[in-house]
Design a protein around this motif. Sequence first.
Motif, PDB file in Angstrom:
ATOM      1  N   ASP A 173      -7.756   0.807   0.543  1.00 57.21           N
ATOM      2  CA  ASP A 173      -7.441   0.919   1.901  1.00 57.21           C
ATOM      3  C   ASP A 173      -7.480   2.483   2.319  1.00 57.21           C
ATOM      4  OD1 ASP A 173      -5.026   1.705   1.132  1.00 57.21           O
ATOM      5  OD2 ASP A 173      -4.043  -0.220   1.900  1.00 57.21           O
TER       6      ASP A 173
ATOM      7  N   GLU B  10     -16.006   5.432  -2.964  1.00 54.86           N
ATOM      8  CA  GLU B  10     -16.416   4.679  -1.898  1.00 54.86           C
ATOM      9  C   GLU B  10     -15.389   5.242  -0.917  1.00 54.86           C
ATOM     10  OE1 GLU B  10     -18.991   0.830  -3.434  1.00 54.86           O
ATOM     11  OE2 GLU B  10     -16.891   0.600  -2.442  1.00 54.86           O
ATOM     12  N   LEU B  11     -14.185   5.092  -1.133  1.00 56.37           N
ATOM     13  CA  LEU B  11     -12.952   5.566  -0.290  1.00 56.37           C
ATOM     14  C   LEU B  11     -13.077   7.054  -0.100  1.00 56.37           C
ATOM     15  CD1 LEU B  11     -10.370   4.965   1.323  1.00 56.37           C
ATOM     16  CD2 LEU B  11      -8.952   5.718  -0.991  1.00 56.37           C
TER      17      LEU B  11
ATOM     18  N   ARG C  26     -15.065   2.286  -6.877  1.00 53.38           N
ATOM     19  CA  ARG C  26     -14.235   2.068  -5.429  1.00 53.38           C
ATOM     20  C   ARG C  26     -13.688   3.176  -4.893  1.00 53.38           C
ATOM     21  NH1 ARG C  26     -17.367  -2.209  -3.755  1.00 53.38           N
ATOM     22  NH2 ARG C  26     -16.875  -3.907  -4.967  1.00 53.38           N
TER      23      ARG C  26
ATOM     24  N   THR D 101     -13.419  -0.922   2.767  1.00 53.59           N
ATOM     25  CA  THR D 101     -12.976   0.281   2.517  1.00 53.59           C
ATOM     26  C   THR D 101     -12.354   1.125   3.764  1.00 53.59           C
ATOM     27  OG1 THR D 101     -14.894   0.444   0.784  1.00 53.59           O
ATOM     28  CG2 THR D 101     -13.905   2.432   1.539  1.00 53.59           C
ATOM     29  N   ASN D 102     -11.274   1.802   3.358  1.00 55.01           N
ATOM     30  CA  ASN D 102     -10.586   2.623   4.242  1.00 55.01           C
ATOM     31  C   ASN D 102     -10.034   1.816   5.329  1.00 55.01           C
ATOM     32  OD1 ASN D 102      -9.804   5.339   4.730  1.00 55.01           O
ATOM     33  ND2 ASN D 102     -11.513   5.686   6.440  1.00 55.01           N
TER      34      ASN D 102
ATOM     35  N   HIS E 132      -4.527  -1.388  -2.369  1.00 54.48           N
ATOM     36  CA  HIS E 132      -5.386  -2.404  -2.312  1.00 54.48           C
ATOM     37  C   HIS E 132      -4.433  -3.472  -1.696  1.00 54.48           C
ATOM     38  CE1 HIS E 132      -7.959  -0.802  -5.078  1.00 54.48           C
ATOM     39  NE2 HIS E 132      -7.007  -0.442  -6.133  1.00 54.48           N
TER      40      HIS E 132
ATOM     41  N   TYR F  66     -20.420  -2.021   3.440  1.00 54.82           N
ATOM     42  CA  TYR F  66     -19.507  -2.759   2.710  1.00 54.82           C
ATOM     43  C   TYR F  66     -20.530  -3.695   1.862  1.00 54.82           C
ATOM     44  CZ  TYR F  66     -20.446  -5.728   6.478  1.00 54.82           C
ATOM     45  OH  TYR F  66     -21.009  -6.207   7.610  1.00 54.82           O
TER      46      TYR F  66
ATOM     47  N   VAL G  83     -11.893  -3.074  -2.837  1.00 60.73           N
ATOM     48  CA  VAL G  83     -11.927  -1.712  -2.343  1.00 60.73           C
ATOM     49  C   VAL G  83     -10.419  -1.205  -2.085  1.00 60.73           C
ATOM     50  CG1 VAL G  83     -14.271  -2.259  -1.220  1.00 60.73           C
ATOM     51  CG2 VAL G  83     -12.008  -2.704   0.018  1.00 60.73           C
TER      52      VAL G  83
ATOM     53  N   ASN H  34     -16.099  -7.032  -4.579  1.00 69.34           N
ATOM     54  CA  ASN H  34     -14.848  -6.712  -3.941  1.00 69.34           C
ATOM     55  C   ASN H  34     -14.057  -7.633  -3.422  1.00 69.34           C
ATOM     56  OD1 ASN H  34     -13.337  -5.662  -1.798  1.00 69.34           O
ATOM     57  ND2 ASN H  34     -14.456  -5.606  -0.269  1.00 69.34           N
TER      58      ASN H  34
END
Length: 317
Positions: free
Chosen positions: A81, A159-160, A156, A206-207, A86, A181, A79, A73
């Motif tokens: 946002d 994951e979001l 990634r 992430t996020n 990013h 994370y 990751v 990461n």
Amino acid sequence: MERKTHSRPTALVIHGGAGVIERDQLGADDERDIRAGLDAALDAGHAVLASGGSALDAVEAAARALEDSPRFNAGHGAVFDAEGRHELDASVMEGHTRRAGAVAGVTTIRNPVSLARAVMEHSPHVMLIGAGAEAFADTRADIERVPNAYFDTPHRRRELEQAQARERADAGNAGDLKGKYFGTIGAVALDAQGRIATATSTGGMTNKRWGRVGDTPLVGAGTWADERCGVSGTGWGEFFIRCAVAHDIAARVEYRGDTLQDAIDDVILRAVPTLGGDGGAIALDRAGNVVMSFNTSGMYRGWIRPDGTRGTAIFRE
């Protein structure tokens, strides 16, 4: 009569993030690729040290290798946002001079660790953020700019999507972030002149929203180096900020005379969890002692000790 010079032993330790990393969820191919990425970073940093290069050059080389890998990461593996983009953070610190440089919220810098170093060496400031940091990058021919999509990777993106699905199911509450994370990469090096340097870089959480910045670019929180030791952290950044993790570890060594292992364990295994956070840290001292500590189920890590022995690890081997 020819005068012989004797250089001191060198050492290098790196990490690729800490979090919930379970054996039954990490496939053999994934583990092989992660270890290969760690080994590539060790090779890059060690090549600098073996040729008599500086600790600062070594940690930048190791961190760049990790930033260029899609497995960690930072940089190319950063990751996403909440907006599907990013934002990257990084810092470097040189122990014997206490010089430091950092950037936060950059979106088009291929290797944020190199921009952090440029801030340290070529500006009067310690930290630059966002558009200002990127404007500064434009003054440096050695800093490569890339489209924000360069940092995209399929896993990634998944994951979001998973994080946003959990958030919707929890009625907009982000919920418990503990271990959610695999954040941050870092390196600490000791060179043949006895100098220590540290570098840390991340894509954040992430996020994340609202330009959130964690501990990575904050000197004393996620990164520290002085003439005695260097520290790089990885974990739930809000708690690493509140505990001033990297500096607290070094302060215990300087002011209380703690061993580096005792200091890192006190902070990572007790102080941070007491507040509700989690994560890990790597460190080394001027004798070349390498220490690593984490309170999560795993931490990607690698090391080369002064005697030349090296290794990589993920779980609690």
